[in-house]
Design a protein around this motif. Structure first.
Motif, PDB file in Angstrom:
ATOM      1  N   ASP A  25       0.827  -1.214   0.000  1.00 58.46           N
ATOM      2  CA  ASP A  25       0.000   0.000   0.000  1.00 58.46           C
ATOM      3  C   ASP A  25       0.862   1.265   0.000  1.00 58.46           C
ATOM      4  O   ASP A  25       0.606   2.220   0.742  1.00 58.46           O
ATOM      5  CB  ASP A  25      -0.950   0.001   1.207  1.00 58.46           C
ATOM      6  N   ASN A  26       1.906   1.262  -0.812  1.00 59.51           N
ATOM      7  CA  ASN A  26       2.844   2.381  -0.988  1.00 59.51           C
ATOM      8  C   ASN A  26       3.662   2.724   0.258  1.00 59.51           C
ATOM      9  O   ASN A  26       4.255   3.798   0.342  1.00 59.51           O
ATOM     10  CB  ASN A  26       2.123   3.627  -1.515  1.00 59.51           C
ATOM     11  N   THR A  27       3.709   1.818   1.220  1.00 60.49           N
ATOM     12  CA  THR A  27       4.518   2.008   2.424  1.00 60.49           C
ATOM     13  C   THR A  27       5.631   0.969   2.431  1.00 60.49           C
ATOM     14  O   THR A  27       5.355  -0.230   2.338  1.00 60.49           O
ATOM     15  CB  THR A  27       3.655   1.839   3.697  1.00 60.49           C
ATOM     16  N   PRO A  28       6.882   1.398   2.525  1.00 62.66           N
ATOM     17  CA  PRO A  28       7.978   0.426   2.521  1.00 62.66           C
ATOM     18  C   PRO A  28       7.934  -0.449   3.783  1.00 62.66           C
ATOM     19  O   PRO A  28       7.597   0.025   4.862  1.00 62.66           O
ATOM     20  CB  PRO A  28       9.239   1.280   2.502  1.00 62.66           C
ATOM     21  N   PHE A  29       8.238  -1.754   3.600  1.00 60.16           N
ATOM     22  CA  PHE A  29       8.271  -2.640   4.754  1.00 60.16           C
ATOM     23  C   PHE A  29       9.507  -3.533   4.779  1.00 60.16           C
ATOM     24  O   PHE A  29       9.829  -4.126   5.805  1.00 60.16           O
ATOM     25  CB  PHE A  29       6.994  -3.494   4.847  1.00 60.16           C
ATOM     26  N   LEU A  30      10.217  -3.620   3.661  1.00 55.04           N
ATOM     27  CA  LEU A  30      11.396  -4.477   3.600  1.00 55.04           C
ATOM     28  C   LEU A  30      12.399  -3.898   2.608  1.00 55.04           C
ATOM     29  O   LEU A  30      12.021  -3.452   1.523  1.00 55.04           O
ATOM     30  CB  LEU A  30      11.000  -5.894   3.149  1.00 55.04           C
TER      31      LEU A  30
END
Length: 103
Positions: A67-72
């Motif tokens: 959802d356009n949020t970096p997580f990795l």
């Protein structure tokens, strides 16, 4: 020819291990963000509709987004080291295939 075949098999095995590790880290990152899945089909649908990856080749890293949020972030710069023994009978090659960090 046996040596070439062995090296090809070894290379395939290494690529498979790297991809498996990347898949595991990807799913762990999603889990840390609160996303869990019951089966492979759910995972695939979720990834296709809500995830993306940006590859920054200059810095040798891939950033994964949900959802356009970096997580990795996967830093894929490779490091290798070759050690020879004094008699020349043993060669040890160590390759580091990058590192991961959750964001």
């Amino acid at each position: 020819m046996e040596g070439i075949s062995y090296l090809q098999d070894l290379a395939r095995e290494m690529v498979s291990e790297i991809n498996s590790k990347k898949d595991s880290m990807f799913l762990e990152g999603l889990k840390l963000k609160g996303f869990e899945f019951d089966n492979r089909m759910e995972i695939e649908e979720f990834i296709n509709s809500r995830c993306r990856c940006e590859d920054n080749t200059h810095h040798k890293e891939q950033v994964y987004y949900v959802d356009n949020t970096p997580f990795l972030v996967y830093d894929y710069s490779l490091e290798s080291k070759i050690d020879w023994d004094n008699a020349g009978l043993t060669t040890i090659c160590t390759i580091t295939s990058g590192s991961y960090r959750f964001v």
